[in-house]
Design a protein around this motif. Structure first.
Motif, PDB file in Angstrom:
ATOM      1  N   SER A 262      -4.474  -8.982   6.014  1.00 28.32           N
ATOM      2  CA  SER A 262      -5.369  -8.076   5.623  1.00 28.32           C
ATOM      3  C   SER A 262      -4.595  -7.683   4.208  1.00 28.32           C
ATOM      4  O   SER A 262      -3.856  -7.886   3.805  1.00 28.32           O
ATOM      5  N   LEU A 263      -5.832  -7.080   3.630  1.00 27.25           N
ATOM      6  CA  LEU A 263      -5.681  -6.564   2.135  1.00 27.25           C
ATOM      7  C   LEU A 263      -6.045  -5.259   1.911  1.00 27.25           C
ATOM      8  O   LEU A 263      -7.170  -5.082   2.030  1.00 27.25           O
ATOM      9  N   ALA A 264      -5.213  -4.037   2.218  1.00 25.75           N
ATOM     10  CA  ALA A 264      -5.773  -2.594   2.232  1.00 25.75           C
ATOM     11  C   ALA A 264      -5.531  -2.162   0.888  1.00 25.75           C
ATOM     12  O   ALA A 264      -4.707  -2.275   0.132  1.00 25.75           O
ATOM     13  N   LEU A 265      -6.839  -1.499   0.159  1.00 27.33           N
ATOM     14  CA  LEU A 265      -6.797  -1.018  -1.111  1.00 27.33           C
ATOM     15  C   LEU A 265      -6.789   0.455  -0.945  1.00 27.33           C
ATOM     16  O   LEU A 265      -7.851   0.999  -0.508  1.00 27.33           O
ATOM     17  N   VAL A 266      -5.798   1.089  -1.359  1.00 25.67           N
ATOM     18  CA  VAL A 266      -5.885   2.578  -1.181  1.00 25.67           C
ATOM     19  C   VAL A 266      -5.939   3.309  -2.512  1.00 25.67           C
ATOM     20  O   VAL A 266      -4.830   3.513  -3.286  1.00 25.67           O
ATOM     21  N   PRO A 267      -6.915   3.974  -3.010  1.00 21.64           N
ATOM     22  CA  PRO A 267      -7.017   4.614  -4.165  1.00 21.64           C
ATOM     23  C   PRO A 267      -6.400   6.058  -4.134  1.00 21.64           C
ATOM     24  O   PRO A 267      -6.202   6.614  -2.980  1.00 21.64           O
ATOM     25  N   THR A 536      -9.287   1.554   1.853  1.00 24.22           N
ATOM     26  CA  THR A 536      -8.753   2.179   3.194  1.00 24.22           C
ATOM     27  C   THR A 536      -8.222   3.711   2.681  1.00 24.22           C
ATOM     28  O   THR A 536      -7.785   3.842   1.493  1.00 24.22           O
ATOM     29  N   ASP A 537      -8.417   4.680   3.513  1.00 23.27           N
ATOM     30  CA  ASP A 537      -7.813   5.919   3.441  1.00 23.27           C
ATOM     31  C   ASP A 537      -6.466   6.094   4.266  1.00 23.27           C
ATOM     32  O   ASP A 537      -6.444   6.257   5.322  1.00 23.27           O
ATOM     33  N   SER A 538      -5.411   5.726   3.277  1.00 24.46           N
ATOM     34  CA  SER A 538      -4.118   5.741   3.964  1.00 24.46           C
ATOM     35  C   SER A 538      -3.286   6.536   3.019  1.00 24.46           C
ATOM     36  O   SER A 538      -2.522   5.723   2.306  1.00 24.46           O
ATOM     37  N   PRO A 539      -3.093   7.843   2.795  1.00 25.98           N
ATOM     38  CA  PRO A 539      -2.279   8.448   1.607  1.00 25.98           C
ATOM     39  C   PRO A 539      -1.005   7.936   1.785  1.00 25.98           C
ATOM     40  O   PRO A 539      -0.233   8.032   0.865  1.00 25.98           O
ATOM     41  N   ALA A 540      -0.313   7.734   2.952  1.00 23.39           N
ATOM     42  CA  ALA A 540       1.050   7.360   3.106  1.00 23.39           C
ATOM     43  C   ALA A 540       1.447   6.205   2.165  1.00 23.39           C
ATOM     44  O   ALA A 540       2.697   5.737   1.934  1.00 23.39           O
TER      45      ALA A 540
END
Length: 765
Positions: A262-267, A536-540
């Motif tokens: 996977s490739l998670a992009l978190v703004p 993706t929403d993952s602030p950590a």
């Protein structure tokens, strides 16, 4: 040198009715730390954790409490606060020197204050000042950590005790950096900060511990939850410790579930002009092709390996030797204060024939724990053995990693690990995972942690695959429709069977696009994998990337590139993540203790589980140094000598270990970037001392001495990457001439250099 430590028998202590489970009353008073509460929420391969430490002042004067404790080495500490008397004071992240100044000023003025500092990637210190009599104060730490994943299982590891560490080097004069049992040394300048006193074995449990982990598989199939070192209670997907557990070993939870590429992009929160990506590539199950390799196996047989750890280490090393094939070459180095090799094997790499492997295994079977953990010399020998090899080069280190001179080791060998695969096997229930992970990372290898003999077989299967050829090497990354920020992408390394490749970095613009990983497979053929991104929403994720980036820069700093300090501080403050150059400080505005604290206590820590009691055995942890003493230095402890017990004033039952003297600081070989290192004041002062002592020699002998001094200073200038004053002084002394004029030039020059080299290291600022 021995620091005074209070010694109390358990029968001298009685419970305090209102103080909670595990609190003690003595004539010296309670220990200040009452409770540690850990609450973790696992979501997929990320854990968010809150740690709450409760302190109480049992004395009739204001108290300053100090607690040295571990956190996961890959965790990003992002928030800190103090609660007392119904007040909540949020901590502020500042440059470390400024944070200390704010804390010291507040405490001196009688205000409550707390400060949290990082001393190693997995060792932290909290000080809480001006706890008034009878008051309870809590401090809260918030952190996020990634979970390592391989062979279908993620691991949540939370350390609970800082184990005693071997401290090499010559004690330094002047103020100590901390209040621990070891003096600061030239090899470990902050040794007194990472050596808290240790509770005597059998002492009543002084701290109430609670730990709970809730698991959200985040869409993945959760198949099993296992705890390997603690008895736990499980309700659904929440696991908690049973009451009464002690802070004496790591908490380890293994979560079996599948993952996928996977490739998670978190703004980033706010304008979203930048963001963080996490790329995960799950490898095929095929094994790498066997290729001839050179393997250097380094085994720790020091005193801290006593008991089950030595048994496990011997088994692990023998298993590694048995996996070698006839086309391989190998060397085995076992070490404590001295380095030994199997009889019958040559000084270099030997063919992995049946006969040679038998000799090596026979040697390993006879090893018993003894002596000090002088880990630098065998690592340098192993690196030298592999340096000129044209084959696949593999270095395997089997140890508990319990040393304090991590930075010195990285400085000496870090740069020379490039091009080698370094695998570390950490054996302990309170292992120094931070150091072993740093070594493996520098050598593009893996760190495997073994907390029990039951876990050994599973761990050795992993190591067997690591020693073999990787599936994919020479990795590179190409962006498609995604604007990567230069210099932010983490090290790619290699792809191993069963171990997903994880890459973190920063991007600009929209959260869209793809990344392609290129490399060479085990047959030397081109390999690639394209992965499309999803928002993706993952602030950590942002904090975890920042901590990983800081760790890389801190390792480069430790290896000698001191120009990075400003960049490290900038990243830490920008992303709000604690590092060794910053600190969280919380200061109350209310004055509660006129004149500041009247009593100071360093909280003793537990003896790690599985470590043999120094009272029971004649070959205990052996943190004493046992190298040959230098002239005028105190004689080191004899092999097998037990730690010495002393009485003093910390307010709890603790035992202490003598610290002897080893050889002085050594400089690394190899090229060094210009201007990368600071002038070593201690070495200049030593040269000045020897110069003055040689003043009574005859004229001819003094001229020869000056010429030798000049050659040493010239070599030091090269090591520093260039230094105009050193080079000029060295040239003058090697030119010759009037001995009296040259002697004055040498004394004046060294005195000036000694003054100019004076700079307080960041942990003392």
């Amino acid at each position: 040198m021995i620091t005074s430590i209070a010694t109390l028998r358990p029968e001298e202590c009685e419970p305090v009715p209102d103080a909670g489970l595990g609190a003690l009353f003595t004539e010296r008073g309670n220990l200040p730390l009452e409770s540690v509460d850990v609450t973790a929420a696992v979501s997929g391969l990320i854990a968010g954790v809150e740690v709450v430490q409760g302190f109480r002042n049992p004395h009739d004067v204001a108290l300053e409490a100090t607690y040295v404790f571990p956190l996961p080495d890959r965790a990003a500490v992002t928030a800190f606060r103090m609660e007392a008397d119904g007040r909540i004071i949020e901590g502020i992240l500042k440059e470390r020197g400024q944070a200390r100044a704010d804390y010291d000023q507040a405490v001196a003025e009688g205000r409550r204050a707390a400060i949290a500092e990082e001393d190693r990637p997995d060792v932290f210190t909290i000080r809480v000042g001006n706890i008034v009599p009878g008051e309870r104060v809590t401090v809260h730490l918030t952190l996020n950590q990634p979970l390592p994943y391989e062979d279908g299982a993620a691991t949540f590891r939370f350390p609970l005790v800082v184990a005693p560490r071997y401290i090499p080097g010559t004690p330094l004069d002047g103020d100590q950096a901390g209040g621990g049992w070891s003096p600061d040394t030239d090899a470990v300048p902050d040794a007194s900060r990472i050596t808290p006193p240790v509770l005597l074995p059998g002492f009543p449990n002084p701290v109430r511990l609670s730990l709970a982990v809730s698991v959200d598989p985040a869409g993945l199939e959760l198949r099993e939850i296992r705890s390997s070192l603690h008895a736990v209670l499980q309700e659904g997907t929440t696991v908690s410790l049973q009451p009464g557990e002690r802070l004496d070993r790591d908490f380890i939870l293994r979560l079996s579930f599948g993952t996928s590429t996977s490739l998670a992009l978190v703004p980033d929160a706010g304008d979203g002009e930048e963001g963080t990506f996490t790329l995960t590539v799950v490898p095929e199950q095929a094994r790498g092709a066997a290729t001839p390799k050179d393997v250097a196996l380094v085994l720790d047989r020091s005193g801290s390996m006593t008991g089950w750890k030595m048994v496990a280490a011997r088994r692990a090393a023998a298993r590694i030797v048995d996996t070698l094939t006839g086309g391989d070459r190998f060397a085995v180095l076992s070490f404590d204060t001295v380095v030994e090799a199997p009889e019958g094997l040559g000084p270099g790499l030997s063919p992995a024939s049946d006969r040679n492997r038998y000799r090596a295994v026979e040697h390993l079977a006879r090893l018993e724990a003894r002596g000090g953990t002088e880990i630098l010399a065998p690592l340098e020998q192993a690196v030298a053995l592999l340096a000129d090899s044209a084959r696949d080069r593999v270095l395997v280190l089997v140890t508990d990693g319990q040393v304090g001179n991590e930075d010195q080791i990285l400085e000496r060998v870090g740069a020379r690990l490039a091009g080698m695969r370094v695998h570390t096997v950490g054996i302990d229930r309170a292992v120094n995972a931070g150091f072993l992970g740093r070594l493996a990372g520098l050598g593009a290898g893996r760190c495997e942690l073994v907390e029990s003999e039951d876990r050994l077989d599973e761990a050795m299967e992993h190591i067997h695959r690591r020693i073999g050829a990787p599936l994919v090497t020479d990795l590179s990354l190409k962006a498609d429709g995604l604007d990567l920020v230069p210099g932010t992408v983490s090290h790619l390394g290699s792809i191993y069977p069963g171990v997903p490749l994880t890459v973190l970095g920063r991007y600009r613009g929209d959260a869209s696009g793809a990344l392609t990983v290129h490399g060479l497979d085990s047959a030397g053929q081109p390999w690639e994998r394209r992965v499309a991104g999803s928002r993706t929403d993952s602030p950590a994720t942002r904090a975890i990337w920042a901590r990983a980036r800081l760790r890389v820069l801190e390792d480069r700093y430790a290896a000698g590139d001191h120009s990075l300090e400003e960049e490290i501080v900038g990243i830490s403050l920008t992303y709000g993540v604690l590092c060794r150059f910053t600190a969280f400080v919380a200061v109350d505005s209310t004055v509660v203790a006129e004149g500041g604290p009247g009593h100071r206590v360093i909280q003793p820590v537990e003896l790690p589980s599985g470590w043999e009691s120094p009272v029971v055995t004649a070959a205990p942890m052996m943190l004493t140094s046992m190298a040959q003493p230098q002239a005028g230095a105190p004689a080191p402890a004899a092999p097998g000598a037990a730690p010495r017990f002393t009485a003093g004033g910390t307010g709890g039952a603790a035992w202490n270990m003598a610290s002897g003297t080893t050889r002085g600081k050594m400089r690394p070989s190899g090229p060094v970037p210009s201007g990368a290192r600071e002038l070593p004041r201690a070495e200049i002062e030593e040269e000045l001392k020897r110069l003055r002592a040689a003043g009574s020699l005859g004229a001819a002998d003094r001229l020869r001495y000056l010429a030798d001094l000049g050659s040493r200073l010239a070599a030091l200038a090269v090591y520093l990457g260039g230094h105009a004053e050193l080079e000029a002084l060295a040239a003058d002394l090697q030119t010759g001439g009037d001995v009296e004029a040259l002697w004055r030039r040498a004394v004046d020059g060294l005195e000036a250099l000694s003054r100019s080299g004076e700079r307080r290291p960041f942990w003392k600022r």
